[in-house]
Design a protein around this motif. Sequence first.
Motif, PDB file in Angstrom:
ATOM      1  N   PHE A 200      32.726  45.453  -6.585  1.00  0.00           N
ATOM      2  CA  PHE A 200      32.578  46.912  -6.552  1.00  0.00           C
ATOM      3  C   PHE A 200      33.465  47.557  -5.485  1.00  0.00           C
ATOM      4  CE2 PHE A 200      30.376  50.693  -4.830  1.00  0.00           C
ATOM      5  CZ  PHE A 200      30.433  51.489  -5.957  1.00  0.00           C
ATOM      6  N   LYS A 201      33.438  47.025  -4.270  1.00  0.00           N
ATOM      7  CA  LYS A 201      34.199  47.629  -3.175  1.00  0.00           C
ATOM      8  C   LYS A 201      35.707  47.484  -3.371  1.00  0.00           C
ATOM      9  CE  LYS A 201      30.649  47.193   0.394  1.00  0.00           C
ATOM     10  NZ  LYS A 201      30.307  46.623   1.736  1.00  0.00           N
ATOM     11  N   GLN A 202      36.119  46.388  -3.966  1.00  0.00           N
ATOM     12  CA  GLN A 202      37.550  46.164  -4.187  1.00  0.00           C
ATOM     13  C   GLN A 202      38.058  46.811  -5.481  1.00  0.00           C
ATOM     14  OE1 GLN A 202      35.578  43.532  -2.809  1.00  0.00           O
ATOM     15  NE2 GLN A 202      36.518  44.216  -0.899  1.00  0.00           N
ATOM     16  N   GLY A 203      37.142  47.288  -6.303  1.00  0.00           N
ATOM     17  CA  GLY A 203      37.538  47.962  -7.546  1.00  0.00           C
ATOM     18  C   GLY A 203      38.202  47.049  -8.550  1.00  0.00           C
ATOM     19  N   CYS A 204      37.697  45.803  -8.648  1.00  0.00           N
ATOM     20  CA  CYS A 204      38.336  44.863  -9.564  1.00  0.00           C
ATOM     21  C   CYS A 204      37.347  43.848 -10.127  1.00  0.00           C
ATOM     22  CB  CYS A 204      39.455  44.107  -8.845  1.00  0.00           C
ATOM     23  SG  CYS A 204      38.841  42.975  -7.566  1.00  0.00           S
ATOM     24  N   PHE A 205      37.778  43.159 -11.165  1.00  0.00           N
ATOM     25  CA  PHE A 205      37.099  41.994 -11.693  1.00  0.00           C
ATOM     26  C   PHE A 205      37.803  40.773 -11.106  1.00  0.00           C
ATOM     27  CE2 PHE A 205      36.150  45.012 -15.203  1.00  0.00           C
ATOM     28  CZ  PHE A 205      34.758  44.869 -15.243  1.00  0.00           C
ATOM     29  N   HIS A 206      37.050  39.894 -10.473  1.00  0.00           N
ATOM     30  CA  HIS A 206      37.568  38.682  -9.848  1.00  0.00           C
ATOM     31  C   HIS A 206      37.396  37.564 -10.884  1.00  0.00           C
ATOM     32  CE1 HIS A 206      38.213  35.823  -6.529  1.00  0.00           C
ATOM     33  NE2 HIS A 206      37.097  35.182  -6.883  1.00  0.00           N
ATOM     34  N   VAL A 207      38.485  37.008 -11.383  1.00  0.00           N
ATOM     35  CA  VAL A 207      38.462  36.094 -12.532  1.00  0.00           C
ATOM     36  C   VAL A 207      39.048  34.728 -12.170  1.00  0.00           C
ATOM     37  CG1 VAL A 207      39.127  35.785 -14.938  1.00  0.00           C
ATOM     38  CG2 VAL A 207      38.815  38.096 -14.033  1.00  0.00           C
TER      39      VAL A 207
END
Length: 210
Positions: A200-207
Amino acid sequence: MLKADVRRMKYLLLGLLVVFVLGCEGKKKQGNFKYFRNYQRTFNDMNDRHLKAAKQWGIKPVHSEHDFHLQEEKLTEISSCRLYVLDKLTHSVPYLVPRAAELLATIGRNFRDSLDKKGLPDRKIIVTSVLRTAGTIKQLQKKNINASVHSAHVYGTTFDVAYARYKGAKKEETDKLKSVLAEVLQDLRKQKKCYVRYEFKQGCFHVTAR
């Protein structure tokens, strides 16, 4: 009126009818759009899962330029293409192991195919972080104290995809695009192709590739 003129008029009316029907179908597709829900609850694969897959399929962490050159043949260099856009990388280098590079391409391809099926404008996902080395982690820690050498990013199996930014997208489109991207990721997750965490804080999906 001549027969040729009548025939021409029929073709014109038929063409206008086709355009009208297709236009209505496109509006209907967007009008019935179903938004993805519960991002954080759905994409909750914790770091230990990412690390386990990363250690199984990835390279050894890169601590020096020498380390990198020893393992370079195990990596695939990635760049912006028709399937995705590579962001300006400040804390990582554009390399992934082939398994992860293939997964990224699949995500980009499935995302664009899904947009087309839903009658939405063609857009591209943006990759914001890729392989991290000891040097790039030190740089990142200056801005983010939570940045860790124990991240799956150091194995070349992991990448981040922005969920609030897309190539060519207007601000008002992002909620729908985020929803479509989430559907694509969840489908691949169910196929056991990857682990995903919603950052949420980084504004991304970590895949991470499995």
